[in-house]
Motif scaffolding. Structure first.
Motif, PDB file in Angstrom:
ATOM      1  N   TYR A   1       7.440   6.965   5.473  1.00  0.00           N
ATOM      2  CA  TYR A   1       7.245   7.994   4.448  1.00  0.00           C
ATOM      3  C   TYR A   1       7.883   7.499   3.152  1.00  0.00           C
ATOM      4  N   GLY A   2       7.188   7.711   2.033  1.00  0.00           N
ATOM      5  CA  GLY A   2       7.743   7.289   0.754  1.00  0.00           C
ATOM      6  C   GLY A   2       7.238   8.147  -0.379  1.00  0.00           C
TER       7      GLY A   2
ATOM      8  N   ASP B   1      -1.960   8.995   4.652  1.00  0.00           N
ATOM      9  CA  ASP B   1      -2.241  10.166   3.832  1.00  0.00           C
ATOM     10  C   ASP B   1      -1.432  10.011   2.542  1.00  0.00           C
ATOM     11  N   LEU B   2      -2.133   9.751   1.438  1.00  0.00           N
ATOM     12  CA  LEU B   2      -1.491   9.488   0.154  1.00  0.00           C
ATOM     13  C   LEU B   2      -1.943  10.541  -0.847  1.00  0.00           C
ATOM     14  N   ARG B   3      -0.967  11.230  -1.489  1.00  0.00           N
ATOM     15  CA  ARG B   3      -1.287  12.294  -2.441  1.00  0.00           C
ATOM     16  C   ARG B   3      -0.636  12.008  -3.785  1.00  0.00           C
ATOM     17  N   ARG B   4      -1.357  12.387  -4.825  1.00  0.00           N
ATOM     18  CA  ARG B   4      -0.920  12.154  -6.201  1.00  0.00           C
ATOM     19  C   ARG B   4      -1.007  13.466  -6.971  1.00  0.00           C
ATOM     20  N   ARG B   5       0.087  13.834  -7.653  1.00  0.00           N
ATOM     21  CA  ARG B   5       0.138  15.101  -8.386  1.00  0.00           C
ATOM     22  C   ARG B   5       0.391  14.843  -9.863  1.00  0.00           C
ATOM     23  N   ASN B   6       0.104  15.867 -10.666  1.00  0.00           N
ATOM     24  CA  ASN B   6       0.242  15.775 -12.133  1.00  0.00           C
ATOM     25  C   ASN B   6      -0.572  14.606 -12.668  1.00  0.00           C
TER      26      ASN B   6
ATOM     27  N   ARG C   1       3.252  10.754  -2.850  1.00  0.00           N
ATOM     28  CA  ARG C   1       3.948  10.658  -1.567  1.00  0.00           C
ATOM     29  C   ARG C   1       2.958  10.183  -0.515  1.00  0.00           C
ATOM     30  N   GLN C   2       3.465   9.463   0.470  1.00  0.00           N
ATOM     31  CA  GLN C   2       2.603   8.905   1.497  1.00  0.00           C
ATOM     32  C   GLN C   2       3.256   8.987   2.870  1.00  0.00           C
ATOM     33  N   PHE C   3       2.457   9.391   3.849  1.00  0.00           N
ATOM     34  CA  PHE C   3       2.795   9.271   5.262  1.00  0.00           C
ATOM     35  C   PHE C   3       1.851   8.235   5.861  1.00  0.00           C
ATOM     36  N   GLU C   4       2.356   7.404   6.752  1.00  0.00           N
ATOM     37  CA  GLU C   4       1.475   6.500   7.484  1.00  0.00           C
ATOM     38  C   GLU C   4       2.083   6.130   8.829  1.00  0.00           C
ATOM     39  N   VAL C   5       1.211   5.887   9.781  1.00  0.00           N
ATOM     40  CA  VAL C   5       1.606   5.385  11.094  1.00  0.00           C
ATOM     41  C   VAL C   5       0.679   4.223  11.424  1.00  0.00           C
ATOM     42  N   GLY C   6       1.207   3.228  12.139  1.00  0.00           N
ATOM     43  CA  GLY C   6       0.381   2.063  12.371  1.00  0.00           C
ATOM     44  C   GLY C   6       0.768   1.246  13.577  1.00  0.00           C
ATOM     45  N   LEU C   7      -0.074   0.265  13.850  1.00  0.00           N
ATOM     46  CA  LEU C   7       0.095  -0.652  14.969  1.00  0.00           C
ATOM     47  C   LEU C   7      -0.034  -2.075  14.439  1.00  0.00           C
ATOM     48  N   ARG C   8       0.838  -2.978  14.931  1.00  0.00           N
ATOM     49  CA  ARG C   8       0.758  -4.381  14.529  1.00  0.00           C
ATOM     50  C   ARG C   8       0.683  -5.282  15.758  1.00  0.00           C
TER      51      ARG C   8
ATOM     52  N   LYS D   1       0.828  -1.200   0.000  1.00  0.00           N
ATOM     53  CA  LYS D   1       0.000   0.000   0.000  1.00  0.00           C
ATOM     54  C   LYS D   1       0.866   1.254   0.000  1.00  0.00           C
ATOM     55  N   GLY D   2       0.666   2.079  -1.018  1.00  0.00           N
ATOM     56  CA  GLY D   2       1.445   3.302  -1.138  1.00  0.00           C
ATOM     57  C   GLY D   2       2.637   3.107  -2.048  1.00  0.00           C
ATOM     58  N   PRO D   3       3.345   4.186  -2.386  1.00  0.00           N
ATOM     59  CA  PRO D   3       4.458   4.102  -3.338  1.00  0.00           C
ATOM     60  C   PRO D   3       5.578   3.205  -2.838  1.00  0.00           C
ATOM     61  N   ALA D   4       6.199   2.514  -3.788  1.00  0.00           N
ATOM     62  CA  ALA D   4       7.342   1.646  -3.496  1.00  0.00           C
ATOM     63  C   ALA D   4       8.519   2.166  -4.297  1.00  0.00           C
ATOM     64  N   PRO D   5       9.076   3.305  -3.931  1.00  0.00           N
ATOM     65  CA  PRO D   5      10.008   4.001  -4.817  1.00  0.00           C
ATOM     66  C   PRO D   5      11.393   3.400  -4.897  1.00  0.00           C
ATOM     67  N   ALA D   6      11.860   2.781  -3.841  1.00  0.00           N
ATOM     68  CA  ALA D   6      13.275   2.422  -3.803  1.00  0.00           C
ATOM     69  C   ALA D   6      13.586   1.137  -4.543  1.00  0.00           C
ATOM     70  N   LEU D   7      12.703   0.147  -4.428  1.00  0.00           N
ATOM     71  CA  LEU D   7      13.063  -1.173  -4.919  1.00  0.00           C
ATOM     72  C   LEU D   7      12.019  -1.746  -5.859  1.00  0.00           C
TER      73      LEU D   7
END
Length: 697
Positions: free
Chosen positions: A483-484, A527-532, A505-512, A136-142
């Motif tokens: 954050y990603g 909080d996930l935002r998409r531009r352009n 870009r996405q911010f998230e906080v969670g509990l497991r 869930k959310g961007p996976a930019p690095a890998l």
């Protein structure tokens, strides 16, 4: 599809030779049909390219293991995805037109680490699937091959699919399915070790099923051959191929007037806007994936992966004129259209990973390089003058007219992506787990649409970071924050102005929770935002522009409760606000098209593991979603719905018998159609009853 019988014969010959070779060995069949105890999948890999305990990952990931897929009799990836929160899979009849959405935005598809182009559909079978991971959310690095044409650049998320690999034990299994809507299918999974170092596997399927919609029948054929060679304890070669074909009659949905919205006439749910002699639409995906893994000194290792994916879509559609301008009916002008598109992506990646201790801190390092080259060719064609005027209250299907092709080279695009990445997963003490990753991506896009006067050559580059932390309060409870960022150059669109990189870009906080009194759970605020954002150009049909920002924020939760070894409850819940936050063509605050604000699932499974009922399993589930916008303008919504499903299975030695019922109560409701981005509706799938049997030997 002319090559399919030939490929079947070749694959069968390979399997026969491998089996003949194995007859001289001392290897004997091993029955591994014993039921697994739980749905636990302790490690995930789609987010980091290496196996990571789920509780140490600072990003929401939902694993869907093979046992859950089998227990719920999920025949397609779309069906399996109902077990993850914040996921909106498309309706089967709409799969040509839209991708799966995660947290409101399109998610790319990864198969064994390779990105699939947008022409790939999650309607494909689970017969070859070992597990699914929803990132869930961007996976930019890998994100390997993240710029494959139409792969959405992982700006919204990823569906990571791991397919079955050859195993060192003999396993042969065949099965069949029959059901209403003329369903029938056969499949086989043949695994054969040839020697201690070599094993081969062949998975194949042929399946056909109809639907409530007149003329819409899905025909699926697929082959998945693979080979694993281990020349030494420190090295491995894994080769996987796929040949899949899907055929069905294109479906453009129905006008909301007379179906969802009251009028003086009523349109039957089973009605299809079609033409006499309309050809079927076909989707073909062929791929080859070769991966070499080599262990080095100490904990270090590297792998090199080379892949080629060829995807072809031949879509023949008939549609009404109200996609482009309001038309309350009942008279519509019909148009026929052929869309032919072929995307070929060749990719290569090299990854080095290892562990280092520094000042009492354990670092797990990953470095690598990604390259992919994509050609994207296609054209649209339609009959001159259309198909004529049509009365939906007294429909007479017009004759299909062969489309007149556009000029040669209607679309001939080239994309090149080069990326470097680095990641450090470190553990400080016993409780703090940190992740820091950075990816540099450079994308060269050559867009050529001569029929529309579009010719552009652009180069874009960007650093996309990823940061996160997990703190273990106890072995059973942890919290995480992450954050990603993600980016992609839009593809598969006609842009009069060269497109800018799409960003997220996405911010998230969670509990497991991990086995806290039998509870396993992940709860996250995001909080996930998409531009352009690419959208349809309101002034130029078939063309696109980039406009504004979209945002999806809220809370989602995935949980599982193991009441005993035999009884398991599982489910999920999502409450989000997917909306337009900045735009020049859509009112700010509008709910994102075809994305619910609330969704949930509750399921239970009981397996008898001893006594007179040993081998019997029974499952029941219910999936809810709130109302869905029928278009970006939010002029109408399809109603909320709750759909029940049930499963029954019996494991008797080498045989397994099953009964699966989807839409148990035969609820009749509607969903938005994504054909030309909305304004039509699709009747929800009616009750489907499937009987299955499989035999291992």
């Amino acid at each position: 599809m002319t090559h399919f019988p030939r490929l079947c014969a070749v694959a069968a010959a390979v399997a026969t030779l491998a089996q003949a070779y194995a007859q001289d060995s001392t290897l004997a069949p091993v029955d591994i049909r014993a039921a697994r105890e739980t749905y636990r999948q302790p490690a995930v890999s789609a987010a980091t390219r290496d196996a990571v305990p789920l509780e140490q990952l600072p990003q929401s990931v939902v694993p869907i293991p093979r046992k859950l897929i089998e227990d719920q009799e999920a025949q397609t990836v779309l069906e399996a995805l109902r077990n993850a929160s914040s996921v909106r899979p498309p309706e089967a009849r709409d799969f040509y037109n839209v991708q799966t959405k995660v947290r409101g935005f399109n998610a790319a598809n990864l198969i064994d680490g390779v990105a699939m182009p947008s022409l790939f559909s999650n309607l494909e079978s689970t017969v070859s699937v070992e597990s699914i991971e929803v990132l869930k959310g961007p996976a930019p690095a890998l994100a390997s091959g993240g710029q494959a044409a139409g792969a959405q650049g992982f700006v919204g998320g990823a569906i990571g699919i791991t397919t079955k690999s050859p195993e060192p034990v003999v396993r042969r299994e065949v099965g069949l399915r029959v059901g209403n809507h003329s369903e029938r299918g056969v499949w086989a999974d043949l695994n054969q070790p040839v020697s201690d170092a070599l094993a081969v596997r062949l998975v194949a399927e042929s399946h056909e099923v109809g639907s409530e919609t007149a003329g819409v029948v899905f025909k699926r054929r697929a082959l998945f051959p693979s080979l694993r060679l281990k020349p030494s304890a420190d090295s491995e070669l894994l080769v996987k191929a796929r040949v899949s074909r899907l055929e069905t009659l294109d479906y453009s949905g129905l006008p909301p007037e007379g179906t969802l919205l009251p009028t003086l006439w009523t349109v039957p749910r089973s009605f299809n806007v079609t033409a006499a002699g309309q050809p079927p639409s076909t989707s073909e995906v062929d791929s080859l994936n070769v991966k070499w893994t080599q262990k080095l000194a100490g904990s270090w290792a590297y792998d090199v992966q080379v892949s080629r994916v060829s995807s072809r879509l031949d879509q023949n559609g008939v549609f009404t004129d109200d996609f482009f301008a309001p038309n309350p009916g009942p008279f519509y002008f019909l148009t026929g259209l052929n869309l032919t598109q072929k995307a070929v992506t060749t990719g290569a990646s090299a990854t080095v990973r290892g562990e280092v201790d520094a000042a009492g801190v354990r670092h797990k390092l990953t470095f690598g390089l990604d390259l992919d080259r994509t050609t994207d060719y296609g054209y649209m064609a339609g009959p001159l003058g259309g198909l004529g005027l049509w009365d939906i209250t007294n429909p007479v299907a017009p004759a299909w007219i062969a489309p007149v092709p556009n000029l040669p080279g209607a679309q001939d695009n080239r994309y090149r992506s080069t990326a470097l990445f680095a990641q450090d997963r470190l553990t400080v003490g016993q409780r703090l787990h940190l992740l820091a990753a950075l990816r540099y991506t450079r994308i060269r896009a050559d867009n050529q649409w001569p029929d529309f006067g579009v010719s552009s050559l652009t180069t874009n580059s960007k650093f996309t970071p990823r940061l996160g932390a997990v703190y273990d309060w106890s072995p059973q409870v942890s919290t995480f924050a992450g954050y990603g960022e993600g980016m992609s150059v839009p593809t598969n669109g006609i842009y009069a102005t060269p497109p800018k990189p799409e960003q997220s870009r996405q911010f998230e906080v969670g509990l497991r929770l991990k086995n806290l009194g039998g509870w396993y759970a992940s709860v996250a605020m995001f909080d996930l935002r998409r531009r352009n954002v690419p959208i349809a150009d309101p002034l130029m049909p078939f063309q696109s522009i980039q406009s504004g920002e979209q945002r999806s924020s809220g809370l989602d939760a995935d949980w599982r409760y193991e009441a005993s070894k035999s009884l398991t409850f599982l489910g999920h819940f999502t409450r989000q606000n997917p909306r337009v936050t900045q735009d020049t063509t859509i009112p700010v605050g509008n709910q994102l098209f075809n994305v619910p604000k609330t969704s949930a699932r509750l399921a239970v499974r009981h397996d008898w593991r001893e006594g007179a009922l040993r081998g019997l399993g029974i499952g029941l589930g219910a999936t809810y979603r709130s109302a869905l916008p029928g278009n970006s303008a939010n002029t109408f919504f399809t109603p909320a719905s709750t759909v029940w499903d049930a499963q029954l299975s019996w494991l008797a030695g080498p045989a397994r018998y099953s009964l699966a019922i989807s839409n148990l109560t035969d609820r009749k409701t509607w969903e938005p159609s994504a054909y030309f981005s909305g304004n039509h509706v699709i009747p929800s799938a009616r009750r489907q009853v499937t009987l299955g049997a499989s035999f291992s030997f």
